[in-house]
Design a protein around this motif. Structure first.
Motif, PDB file in Angstrom:
ATOM      1  N   ALA A 274       0.823  -1.200   0.000  1.00 52.63           N
ATOM      2  CA  ALA A 274       0.000   0.000   0.000  1.00 52.63           C
ATOM      3  C   ALA A 274       0.860   1.254   0.000  1.00 52.63           C
ATOM      4  N   ALA A 275       0.221   2.364  -0.348  1.00 54.84           N
ATOM      5  CA  ALA A 275       0.888   3.658  -0.277  1.00 54.84           C
ATOM      6  C   ALA A 275       1.429   3.862   1.130  1.00 54.84           C
ATOM      7  N   PRO A 276       2.521   4.586   1.270  1.00 55.95           N
ATOM      8  CA  PRO A 276       3.148   4.718   2.589  1.00 55.95           C
ATOM      9  C   PRO A 276       2.299   5.517   3.567  1.00 55.95           C
ATOM     10  N   ASN A 277       2.309   5.096   4.814  1.00 55.52           N
ATOM     11  CA  ASN A 277       1.766   5.933   5.870  1.00 55.52           C
ATOM     12  C   ASN A 277       2.703   7.127   6.031  1.00 55.52           C
ATOM     13  N   ILE A 278       2.162   8.246   6.470  1.00 53.90           N
ATOM     14  CA  ILE A 278       2.965   9.466   6.637  1.00 53.90           C
ATOM     15  C   ILE A 278       2.684  10.036   8.019  1.00 53.90           C
ATOM     16  N   VAL A 279       3.745  10.229   8.804  1.00 54.94           N
ATOM     17  CA  VAL A 279       3.625  10.788  10.155  1.00 54.94           C
ATOM     18  C   VAL A 279       4.549  11.995  10.254  1.00 54.94           C
ATOM     19  N   VAL A 280       3.992  13.140  10.610  1.00 54.92           N
ATOM     20  CA  VAL A 280       4.774  14.366  10.793  1.00 54.92           C
ATOM     21  C   VAL A 280       4.669  14.787  12.248  1.00 54.92           C
ATOM     22  N   ILE A 281       5.805  14.752  12.959  1.00 54.53           N
ATOM     23  CA  ILE A 281       5.864  15.175  14.360  1.00 54.53           C
ATOM     24  C   ILE A 281       6.554  16.527  14.411  1.00 54.53           C
ATOM     25  N   LEU A 282       5.861  17.515  14.929  1.00 51.48           N
ATOM     26  CA  LEU A 282       6.372  18.889  14.978  1.00 51.48           C
ATOM     27  C   LEU A 282       6.585  19.302  16.423  1.00 51.48           C
ATOM     28  N   ALA A 283       7.840  19.363  16.862  1.00 52.53           N
ATOM     29  CA  ALA A 283       8.126  19.840  18.208  1.00 52.53           C
ATOM     30  C   ALA A 283       7.849  21.336  18.292  1.00 52.53           C
ATOM     31  N   ASP A 284       7.684  21.820  19.501  1.00 51.83           N
ATOM     32  CA  ASP A 284       7.361  23.227  19.733  1.00 51.83           C
ATOM     33  C   ASP A 284       8.554  23.910  20.405  1.00 51.83           C
ATOM     34  N   ASP A 285       9.281  24.729  19.646  1.00 52.80           N
ATOM     35  CA  ASP A 285      10.435  25.472  20.177  1.00 52.80           C
ATOM     36  C   ASP A 285      11.641  24.590  20.506  1.00 52.80           C
ATOM     37  N   MET A 286      11.848  23.495  19.800  1.00 55.74           N
ATOM     38  CA  MET A 286      13.049  22.698  20.040  1.00 55.74           C
ATOM     39  C   MET A 286      14.177  23.220  19.162  1.00 55.74           C
ATOM     40  N   GLY A 287      15.323  23.492  19.780  1.00 57.08           N
ATOM     41  CA  GLY A 287      16.434  24.089  19.067  1.00 57.08           C
ATOM     42  C   GLY A 287      17.303  23.080  18.334  1.00 57.08           C
ATOM     43  N   TYR A 288      18.061  23.576  17.383  1.00 59.06           N
ATOM     44  CA  TYR A 288      18.969  22.758  16.581  1.00 59.06           C
ATOM     45  C   TYR A 288      20.022  22.093  17.456  1.00 59.06           C
ATOM     46  N   GLY A 289      20.375  22.742  18.551  1.00 56.28           N
ATOM     47  CA  GLY A 289      21.417  22.205  19.425  1.00 56.28           C
ATOM     48  C   GLY A 289      20.917  21.346  20.559  1.00 56.28           C
ATOM     49  N   ASP A 290      19.599  21.142  20.650  1.00 55.82           N
ATOM     50  CA  ASP A 290      19.046  20.336  21.736  1.00 55.82           C
ATOM     51  C   ASP A 290      19.292  18.846  21.544  1.00 55.82           C
ATOM     52  N   ILE A 291      19.462  18.429  20.299  1.00 58.17           N
ATOM     53  CA  ILE A 291      19.520  17.004  19.969  1.00 58.17           C
ATOM     54  C   ILE A 291      20.964  16.561  19.782  1.00 58.17           C
ATOM     55  N   GLN A 292      21.329  15.496  20.417  1.00 57.96           N
ATOM     56  CA  GLN A 292      22.709  15.024  20.375  1.00 57.96           C
ATOM     57  C   GLN A 292      23.167  14.673  18.966  1.00 57.96           C
ATOM     58  N   ALA A 293      22.250  14.191  18.131  1.00 57.12           N
ATOM     59  CA  ALA A 293      22.620  13.842  16.761  1.00 57.12           C
ATOM     60  C   ALA A 293      23.070  15.052  15.955  1.00 57.12           C
ATOM     61  N   LEU A 294      22.704  16.249  16.399  1.00 58.81           N
ATOM     62  CA  LEU A 294      23.094  17.476  15.722  1.00 58.81           C
ATOM     63  C   LEU A 294      24.107  18.291  16.518  1.00 58.81           C
ATOM     64  N   ASN A 295      24.245  18.000  17.790  1.00 56.53           N
ATOM     65  CA  ASN A 295      25.131  18.764  18.668  1.00 56.53           C
ATOM     66  C   ASN A 295      25.804  17.806  19.643  1.00 56.53           C
ATOM     67  N   ASN A 296      27.032  17.424  19.344  1.00 58.29           N
ATOM     68  CA  ASN A 296      27.702  16.425  20.186  1.00 58.29           C
ATOM     69  C   ASN A 296      28.071  16.962  21.559  1.00 58.29           C
ATOM     70  N   LYS A 297      27.828  18.253  21.793  1.00 61.07           N
ATOM     71  CA  LYS A 297      28.083  18.828  23.105  1.00 61.07           C
ATOM     72  C   LYS A 297      26.846  18.784  24.006  1.00 61.07           C
ATOM     73  N   SER A 298      25.711  18.429  23.435  1.00 61.92           N
ATOM     74  CA  SER A 298      24.484  18.362  24.228  1.00 61.92           C
ATOM     75  C   SER A 298      24.539  17.183  25.184  1.00 61.92           C
ATOM     76  N   THR A 299      24.197  17.438  26.438  1.00 62.39           N
ATOM     77  CA  THR A 299      24.170  16.371  27.448  1.00 62.39           C
ATOM     78  C   THR A 299      22.750  15.865  27.704  1.00 62.39           C
ATOM     79  N   ILE A 300      21.766  16.404  26.955  1.00 63.05           N
ATOM     80  CA  ILE A 300      20.387  15.958  27.116  1.00 63.05           C
ATOM     81  C   ILE A 300      20.217  14.610  26.430  1.00 63.05           C
ATOM     82  N   PRO A 301      19.726  13.601  27.119  1.00 63.90           N
ATOM     83  CA  PRO A 301      19.510  12.302  26.466  1.00 63.90           C
ATOM     84  C   PRO A 301      18.431  12.410  25.389  1.00 63.90           C
ATOM     85  N   THR A 302      18.811  12.122  24.147  1.00 63.38           N
ATOM     86  CA  THR A 302      17.842  12.095  23.045  1.00 63.38           C
ATOM     87  C   THR A 302      18.026  10.804  22.242  1.00 63.38           C
ATOM     88  N   PRO A 303      17.919   9.650  22.890  1.00 63.75           N
ATOM     89  CA  PRO A 303      18.194   8.388  22.198  1.00 63.75           C
ATOM     90  C   PRO A 303      17.241   8.097  21.049  1.00 63.75           C
TER      91      PRO A 303
END
Length: 528
Positions: A50-79
């Motif tokens: 079947a056609a793919p399901n589509i899920v869009v999750i939109l955080a509210d005010d989450m910064g580019y540096g909050d996520i470890q995958a984008l900021n290796n200095k972030s100590t916030i767990p974002t597994p």
């Protein structure tokens, strides 16, 4: 509606193609990816999904540096977000169409920059009248017309036509109660814009009314008067229902989203879920089970809870055994409100420099980017963006293509093989070729916009700010189209610390002219 087709060639090799069926007559055409038309006839069809399901999750005010995958200095767990990046594609240069929430939500759902309509600056309140114009198609309309179940769970913040006790009610207020009939029917809500179902809140978690909405009704009349509170628990006064507990809202939204996924997976139709979260936007009120988990006070703990929320949605998708054929997009409506630098002259209700645990020495929510939410500088609108679609997108892939959240509309249209009308999605470019690894170019410049209405244009390495300040919260705020304009070479440095406008006057003029043409043209993306 789109279906993927697998065939056996005479050689015994498999080949995949797309089967497009659209409209009541279900007109069918085959678009082959690996074999030509002359090689198709006489081959056996062995599988169809079947056609793919589509899920869009939109955080509210989450910064580019909050996520470890984008900021290796972030100590916030974002597994979970780290895992999403590992399993899918990371967009390193993705942008919200605005540096604040309401116009971004409009742009994401319609594929059109919000400033082309009635809202030229600022955001709506919790009681505001609908911003979406009658007849303006949304992604939900598009996908519903192509056979999808469509659901929205979370923060709407695009205005609703609420039932009023009096025609004189002032719905422009952001707190108190202007005279809402909480027993009445909401005559303009998400279910009037293509969504089969909706559960959530009318606006930001710090804006009244504090009452859940399901489809076109409030779930429970308010019986509590919520008092105003200062940052970091900032909230305006207003009516609150007994079942509306601030720290429980994310959990409630998670439960509703998981239920939608489970129910939809049992039906013979693909589904679209739009899930705009309420965090980590203020009030920074994580659930008790997340408190103290990051050593960064409530903000860090709240970001951690947002990551957990994403993980629960991914678990629900994986449990349906349809993960391979589900496109999951995670992003944010704008940058974080947390300031990077201590500035004693900046004093407002989100002044993080006064709260221990929030200073730049502990965490940079926007990474190296200049400014904060609301600004025309990069921290205002460069956002995290991850896309997982195992059937089509290579795990661990990355792209430096400059993209915009308005592009989600055209991407969905390309996925289902739907044509986009000339008067729809005027600022949306399909990202399907990028997701498939065939391109790293959106094909059109991106226009940025600040809370005060300041424009910028991004073309390649160059970013021209058509104003003389941030256009938002950070000093100097400047004025839209105030001189001198600012020019930054983002390939040379992302921090926008070196304005090179004086060194490139001809480039400044060229980009300024191009920006004005795109503003005047009524669209920035041309259809082929």
């Amino acid at each position: 509606m789109l279906r993927f087709l697998t065939v056996i060639q005479p050689s015994g090799h498999r080949a995949s193609g797309l089967l497009l069926a659209r409209g009541p007559a279900r007109f069918v055409c085959a678009v082959l990816l690996c074999v030509g038309f002359d090689g198709l006839f006489g081959q056996e069809v062995v599988g169809e999904s079947a056609a793919p399901n589509i899920v869009v999750i939109l955080a509210d005010d989450m910064g580019y540096g909050d996520i470890q995958a984008l900021n290796n200095k972030s100590t916030i767990p974002t597994p979970n977000l780290n895992g999403l990046a590992k399993d899918g594609m990371t967009f390193l240069d993705a942008h919200s169409p605005s540096a604040v929430c309401t116009p971004t939500r409009y742009g994401l759902l319609t594929g059109r920059y919000c400033w082309r309509g009635q809202l030229k600056k600022g955001v709506l309140g919790g009681y505001s009248k609908p911003l979406l114009e009658d007849g303006r198609p949304t992604i939900a309309n598009l996908l519903k017309d192509n056979g999808y179940n469509t659901g929205a769970v979370g923060k709407w913040h695009l205005g609703m036509q609420m039932p009023l006790k009096s025609d004189e009610a002032n719905t422009s207020v952001w707190q108190g109660d202007p005279g809402i009939d909480f027993e009445g029917v909401i005559t303009n809500s998400p279910v009037h814009h293509g969504f089969d179902s909706y559960f959530g809140v009318s606006a930001s978690l710090d804006m009244a009314p504090y009452v859940y909405v399901r489809n076109d009704r409030f779930t429970m009349p308010p019986s509590i008067q919520q008092a105003a509170k200062p940052f970091p628990h900032f909230i305006r006064k207003g009516p609150r229902s007994e079942d509306f507990v601030m720290a429980d809202v994310l959990d409630k939204l998670t439960q509703e989203a998981v239920a939608f996924i489970k129910k939809s997976s049992q039906e013979q139709k693909p589904y679209f879920l739009y899930m705009p979260l309420t965090g980590p936007h203020k009030p920074a009120l994580p659930h008790d089970r997340f408190r103290g988990t990051t050593k960064l006070k409530e903000y860090g703990d709240f970001v951690h809870q947002v990551d957990w929320t994403v993980g629960e949605v991914l678990k629900a998708i994986d449990a349906t055994e349809a993960a391979d054929n589900t496109l999951v997009i995670f992003t944010s409506d704008n940058g974080s409100y947390m300031r990077r630098f201590d500035d004693p002259d900046q004093k407002d209700h989100v002044d993080d420099t006064k709260v221990q645990g929030y200073k730049a020495a502990h965490h940079t929510a926007n990474g190296v980017l200049r400014g904060t939410k609301a600004d025309i500088w990069e921290a205002g609108h460069r956002v995290p963006f991850f896309a997982r679609w195992p059937a089509n997108t290579a795990a661990g892939s990355r792209t430096d293509a400059t993209t915009c959240l308005t592009d989600i509309y055209a991407t969905c249209a390309a996925i289902v093989g739907a044509e986009i009308a000339d008067n729809a999605a005027e600022d949306s470019a399909s990202l399907l070729d990028i997701l498939n690894g065939k391109s790293h170019d959106r094909g059109a410049p991106v226009i940025h916009h600040s809370v005060a209405g300041m424009f910028a244009i991004r073309d390649g390495r160059w970013k021209l700010v058509a104003g003389n300040g941030s256009g938002g919260r950070e000093a100097p705020k400047g004025q839209p189209f105030g001189k001198p304009y600012q020019l930054f070479d983002l390939k040379a440095e992302l921090a926008e610390s070196n304005d090179v406008a004086a060194d490139h006057p001809e480039l400044v003029q060229s980009l300024a002219t191009r920006l004005q043409k795109l503003i005047d043209a009524g669209r920035s993306v041309q259809r082929q």
